[in-house]
Design an enzyme around this catalytic site. Structure first.
Site, PDB file in Angstrom:
ATOM      1  CG  HIS A 193      62.705  35.498   7.580  1.00  0.00           C
ATOM      2  ND1 HIS A 193      61.725  34.811   6.555  1.00  0.00           N
ATOM      3  CD2 HIS A 193      63.901  35.388   6.713  1.00  0.00           C
ATOM      4  CE1 HIS A 193      62.078  34.683   5.210  1.00  0.00           C
ATOM      5  NE2 HIS A 193      63.430  34.671   5.453  1.00  0.00           N
ATOM      6  CB  CYS A 249      55.740  34.619   9.063  1.00  0.00           C
ATOM      7  SG  CYS A 249      55.750  34.610   7.284  1.00  0.00           S
TER       8      CYS A 249
END
Length: 403
Positions: A193, A249
């Site tokens: 993440h 991301c």
């Protein structure tokens, strides 16, 4: 790959207060500090959700990515590499006195590969550990790396010093760059993440820093791009190569490198009008949908960008982030995009890691420009994310990609 429900991070953790103290070596035994922070390892990964492999050894190598034609490999529109990187000191800028040195990657090779699936969490990922397995095999089989010189941190390992906690990741980053020399080749690969947090030192045009999330982020916090730059870029000597790969991301400038290149091979410049138009459109869409909070957030972002345009001097930022070392970062998406946790050929994988390996497997002799364009082409068929390439110095995008 972004687990937060809002624009920024999980909870506004402050960035680390500078790089951690020096470590005499990576293999110094298990570190139990995360236990004291309240992190508790899961009892084991859920069965059948990824290709489990408890040991990463030469006798039990990860399977290679699939072979076969893709149709994207015609690089004639970008040209074949003009040759290997030039040797010696390279100067740039009129009367600036700035010099850097390319690496020929003939020295020592080391790699740090981090994959976090976040087992048992609401934001669990499926492909990150597979990405690390594929990348380790790719480096050993095709780029001359040795298993003994690759450190792997994943949240399925039994050795607690090899679990990707914040402290373990930082210690491993220090190990990666320790005693680096000219023409060494270092690789940092992160799959997990990623997110953003408010910029506190004024070096970001957007007003936000990029961050990555260790497995214990809820207790220890995230790792911010300023600190990754301080730990992995600043210590490097001229002519030492670091290739950073971010499959996460909001990772466009995750290593805080000052030169971001377009698919035409030229340095990108901040485009305030384009960013402002995007924020205004998002505000309008949110308002039409009755999302008043979203509209206010988009307008607030627009105001911040306009206010910061006069206070962020790009030349000063480039001088501060410039390195005479040979540092390249390839990320899975722009700073304002998400990066897909995908499935290719029946296996869970990060879209960026998959495209990087597949493109180079099928066409090893590529320029930096053709690599960037080919990765974008292969992803465009299924995904909206656009891989980014940034450098610590002005880069000749037409020379051969090596690592």
């Amino acid at each position: 790959m972004f687990p937060g429900s809002g624009h920024n991070t999980y909870g506004g953790y402050p960035p680390p207060q500078g790089p951690p103290p020096n470590n005499n070596g990576y293999n110094s035994g298990p570190n139990n500090s995360y236990r004291q922070q309240g992190y508790s390892r899961p009892q084991g990964p859920p069965p059948g959700q990824y290709d489990q492999q408890s040991q990463y050894s030469q006798q039990s190598q990860p399977s290679a990515p699939p072979q076969g034609g893709t149709g994207y490999g015609d690089q004639s529109q970008w040209g074949r590499p003009t040759g290997p990187p030039p040797s010696g000191s390279q100067s740039f800028g009129q009367n600036s006195g700035y010099t850097f040195q390319y690496s020929n990657c003939s020295g020592r090779k080391k790699a740090l590969l981090v994959g976090v699936n976040y087992f048992g969490s609401p934001n669990e990922l499926r492909g990150c550990i597979n990405d690390v397995k594929n990348m380790s095999s790719f480096l050993v089989d095709h780029w001359g790396y040795q298993w003994n010189d690759i450190v792997i941190l994943t949240d399925d390992q039994n050795d607690i010093s090899r679990v990707p906690t914040k402290n373990n990741i930082i210690r491993a980053m220090q190990w990666l760059v320790k005693d680096a020399r000219p023409n060494d080749s270092l690789v940092f690969h992160y799959s997990g993440h990623g997110g953003t947090t408010a910029d506190t030192d004024g070096d970001e045009e957007s007003g936000y820093d990029d961050v990555i999330y260790p497995v214990d982020f809820q207790q220890a916090g995230h790792i911010v791009d300023d600190d990754m730059h301080a730990i992995m870029v600043r210590p490097l000597p001229p002519g030492c190569r670091l290739t950073a790969l971010y499959d996460s991301c909001h990772s466009g400038t995750a290593l805080d490198l000052p030169y971001v290149y377009s698919t035409k091979g030229v340095v990108k410049e901040p485009n305030l009008l384009k960013d402002a138009g995007s924020d205004a459109l998002n505000a309008f869409i949110s308002y039409e949908r009755g999302n008043i909070g979203g509209a206010i957030s988009s307008l607030t972002g627009l105001v911040k960008k306009v206010a910061r345009q006069g206070s962020t001097n790009q030349d000063q930022v480039r001088q501060a982030k410039f390195s005479a070392a040979d540092v390249i970062s390839i990320s899975g998406c722009k700073d304002d995009q998400t990066s897909a946790d995908a499935k290719e050929n029946g296996r869970a994988t990060g879209a960026m890691s998959w495209s990087f390996i597949k493109v180079l497997n099928e066409l090893p002799n590529q320029s930096y420009l053709s690599l960037l364009n080919n990765m974008r082409t292969i992803l465009a068929a299924k995904y909206s994310q656009k891989p980014q390439l940034s450098c610590s110095h002005p880069q000749d995008m037409n020379i051969q990609f090596i690592m």
